[in-house]
Design a protein around this motif. Structure first.
Motif, PDB file in Angstrom:
ATOM      1  N   MET A  44      55.564  25.547   7.716  1.00  0.00           N
ATOM      2  CA  MET A  44      54.483  24.599   7.442  1.00  0.00           C
ATOM      3  C   MET A  44      54.527  24.083   6.008  1.00  0.00           C
ATOM      4  O   MET A  44      54.805  24.821   5.068  1.00  0.00           O
ATOM      5  N   LYS A  45      54.244  22.803   5.843  1.00  0.00           N
ATOM      6  CA  LYS A  45      54.160  22.178   4.529  1.00  0.00           C
ATOM      7  C   LYS A  45      52.805  21.476   4.370  1.00  0.00           C
ATOM      8  O   LYS A  45      52.300  20.857   5.319  1.00  0.00           O
ATOM      9  N   ILE A  46      52.239  21.573   3.170  1.00  0.00           N
ATOM     10  CA  ILE A  46      50.934  20.975   2.891  1.00  0.00           C
ATOM     11  C   ILE A  46      51.058  20.052   1.682  1.00  0.00           C
ATOM     12  O   ILE A  46      51.602  20.448   0.640  1.00  0.00           O
ATOM     13  N   TYR A  47      50.550  18.854   1.833  1.00  0.00           N
ATOM     14  CA  TYR A  47      50.488  17.896   0.728  1.00  0.00           C
ATOM     15  C   TYR A  47      49.080  17.933   0.134  1.00  0.00           C
ATOM     16  O   TYR A  47      48.088  17.837   0.858  1.00  0.00           O
ATOM     17  N   VAL A  48      48.988  18.104  -1.179  1.00  0.00           N
ATOM     18  CA  VAL A  48      47.702  18.151  -1.869  1.00  0.00           C
ATOM     19  C   VAL A  48      47.465  16.809  -2.555  1.00  0.00           C
ATOM     20  O   VAL A  48      48.221  16.419  -3.444  1.00  0.00           O
ATOM     21  N   TYR A  49      46.432  16.109  -2.140  1.00  0.00           N
ATOM     22  CA  TYR A  49      46.133  14.811  -2.753  1.00  0.00           C
ATOM     23  C   TYR A  49      45.763  14.982  -4.227  1.00  0.00           C
ATOM     24  O   TYR A  49      45.037  15.911  -4.592  1.00  0.00           O
ATOM     25  N   GLU A  50      46.246  14.088  -5.039  1.00  0.00           N
ATOM     26  CA  GLU A  50      45.850  14.038  -6.447  1.00  0.00           C
ATOM     27  C   GLU A  50      44.729  13.013  -6.581  1.00  0.00           C
ATOM     28  O   GLU A  50      44.974  11.818  -6.772  1.00  0.00           O
ATOM     29  N   LEU A  51      43.509  13.486  -6.491  1.00  0.00           N
ATOM     30  CA  LEU A  51      42.345  12.613  -6.522  1.00  0.00           C
ATOM     31  C   LEU A  51      41.909  12.346  -7.957  1.00  0.00           C
ATOM     32  O   LEU A  51      42.193  13.142  -8.861  1.00  0.00           O
ATOM     33  N   PRO A  52      41.192  11.266  -8.179  1.00  0.00           N
ATOM     34  CA  PRO A  52      40.577  11.055  -9.496  1.00  0.00           C
ATOM     35  C   PRO A  52      39.698  12.254  -9.872  1.00  0.00           C
ATOM     36  O   PRO A  52      39.115  12.910  -9.007  1.00  0.00           O
ATOM     37  N   SER A  53      39.604  12.528 -11.145  1.00  0.00           N
ATOM     38  CA  SER A  53      38.952  13.749 -11.618  1.00  0.00           C
ATOM     39  C   SER A  53      37.482  13.854 -11.231  1.00  0.00           C
ATOM     40  O   SER A  53      36.924  14.954 -11.211  1.00  0.00           O
ATOM     41  N   LYS A  54      36.837  12.747 -10.907  1.00  0.00           N
ATOM     42  CA  LYS A  54      35.419  12.802 -10.554  1.00  0.00           C
ATOM     43  C   LYS A  54      35.175  13.587  -9.268  1.00  0.00           C
ATOM     44  O   LYS A  54      34.051  14.037  -9.010  1.00  0.00           O
ATOM     45  N   TYR A  55      36.222  13.789  -8.470  1.00  0.00           N
ATOM     46  CA  TYR A  55      36.074  14.522  -7.218  1.00  0.00           C
ATOM     47  C   TYR A  55      36.247  16.028  -7.391  1.00  0.00           C
ATOM     48  O   TYR A  55      35.850  16.792  -6.513  1.00  0.00           O
TER      49      TYR A  55
END
Length: 434
Positions: free
Chosen positions: A81-92
């Motif tokens: 299994m592979k998981i992609y972690v979103y790089e969200l704007p810091s406000k989240y």
């Protein structure tokens, strides 16, 4: 003739010296060559060993230790299994960490899981090879200025905004309608995103999350609107460093002079200003029934070092609060105090890793009046066996979130649970249909 003979002798001497010097130099050169070749060959990674990460971040020690498993199992760790972690704007997420409590309070699994995944071997930087997509939105980090409790009134709008962001940047949300996307809901009623059950039930799971996977502390064995979504029940967060510090001072097998322990909110008049009854009056009944019982060490107010009391106790009461689960459940397990679970219908986290029936007691809410007799009976019969099961290090590890991930810890159990849901992976379904 003597002169010539002496010259010849000198020549022979020089010749012997040169010959010995040359042999020594040749031996050293050959030895150095083979030694250098050995180092180069053994330092170079072989192409037959599969790579398990494309991240430039440092992989967790626990996952590295699984290299032998990866070689033996062609499918790979967690079924590859592979998981992609979103790089969200810091406000989240990151902006909320300005309050130190955000990463250490009982709802902080949302922070710990995010941090652990960022340094995990299952993380991929290539979204096209991902099975799941982790959306790191911290919704329990907003603390009320009035009472200091987490205020999650903003949760739905914040998550909706994050979904709008990721769906506009990349195509993967729209491709599956969020079915392979993972969120954390670590507060009382999980994916309903409200602290009061009647309101949570009325609101239900937000429409935009109904296809997704929710990691939530809330779980019950009966039908409930707040678990009408694909989900994994996780434990509340207790800082593992606080547990280690307590155990360094008081080992699990040390003296346990407190028979039954509880410290926390126990309202004498449980109907609060909202008109609701806290803990379904259960904690009030325990206080009234056993407040003067010498077998019970009950205190209505918490203090910073109360873990030192847990590690000195035999039984630790874990009654429901607003929701069925309680942080005392994790603290009791981690500190070797037999959890006495009083929350009808509760579904406990990671049953495949934690043998709850062998390490805890379950008492129905209606049987609280018999609590003293029940505990006395257990103490006289099978307490030693329960404690042996409870004190197994793997049990303690399974309920604690570590950064980086440790083999068998709470984040590891989350990954194991997700690997059982790979049928939801768009990548896997696409490959199987080809």
């Amino acid at each position: 003739m003597r002169l010539l003979h002496g010259v010849r002798n000198n020549r022979n001497t020089d010749k012997g010296f040169c010959y010995r010097y040359f042999k020594w130099l040749l031996w050293f050169s050959i030895s150095f060559y083979f030694f250098s070749s050995f180092l180069i060959t053994h330092d170079k990674p072989t192409s037959s060993v599969p790579r398990t990460t494309v991240s430039n971040t440092k992989a967790s020690r626990a996952l590295k230790e699984q290299s032998s498993l990866k070689l033996q199992n062609p499918v790979g760790l967690f079924k590859g299994m592979k998981i992609y972690v979103y790089e969200l704007p810091s406000k989240y997420n990151i902006d909320w960490l300005s309050n130190e409590r955000c990463s250490s309070h009982l709802f902080a699994s949302e922070v710990a899981i995010h941090r652990a995944l960022m340094n995990s071997d299952v993380r991929t930087l290539d979204p096209w090879e991902a099975d799941f997509f982790f959306v790191p939105v911290y919704v329990s980090c907003n603390f009320s200025t009035v009472n200091g409790f987490p205020a999650i009134g903003h949760a739905r709008s914040l998550i909706a905004s994050a979904i709008a962001h990721v769906s506009s940047q990349l195509q993967f949300w729209n491709r599956s309608l969020g079915a392979d996307h993972v969120f954390v809901a670590s507060h009382d009623f999980g994916s309903c995103f409200h602290t009061l059950e009647d309101v949570a039930i009325a609101d239900g799971v937000p429409e935009f999350l109904r296809n997704s996977i929710i990691l939530q502390t809330f779980g019950v064995k009966y039908k409930h609107p707040c678990q009408d979504v694909e989900h994994v029940v996780i434990p509340p967060y207790i800082p593992p460093e606080s547990v280690r510090a307590t155990l360094e001072k008081s080992p699990l097998t040390g003296s346990r002079e407190i028979f039954t322990f509880f410290r926390g909110k126990m309202e004498i008049h449980p109907k609060n200003v909202s008109g609701r009854f806290y803990s379904r009056r259960l904690r009030t009944n325990i206080w009234r029934r056993y407040g003067n019982d010498r077998r019970f060490y009950l205190r209505r107010h918490r203090f910073a070092g109360y873990q030192s009391e847990i590690v000195r106790s035999i039984f630790c009461l874990c009654p429901l609060g607003w929701a069925p689960w309680s942080p005392r459940l994790v603290e009791s397990v981690a500190l070797g105090c037999v959890p006495v679970i009083i929350a009808d219908g509760i579904r406990l986290p990671f049953p495949s890793a934690v043998p709850w029936a062998e390490i805890s007691l379950t008492v129905t809410e209606n049987d609280v009046d018999n609590l003293g007799k029940i505990l006395e009976h257990v103490a006289a019969t099978n307490l030693t066996l329960i404690q042996q099961n409870l004190w197994n290090p793997s049990v303690r590890k399974a309920v604690l979130f570590n950064v980086p991930i440790l083999e068998g810890d709470a984040t590891w159990q989350v990954l194991e649970a997700l690997s059982q849901k790979l049928a939801r992976s768009h990548k896997k379904s696409t490959v199987s249909n080809q």
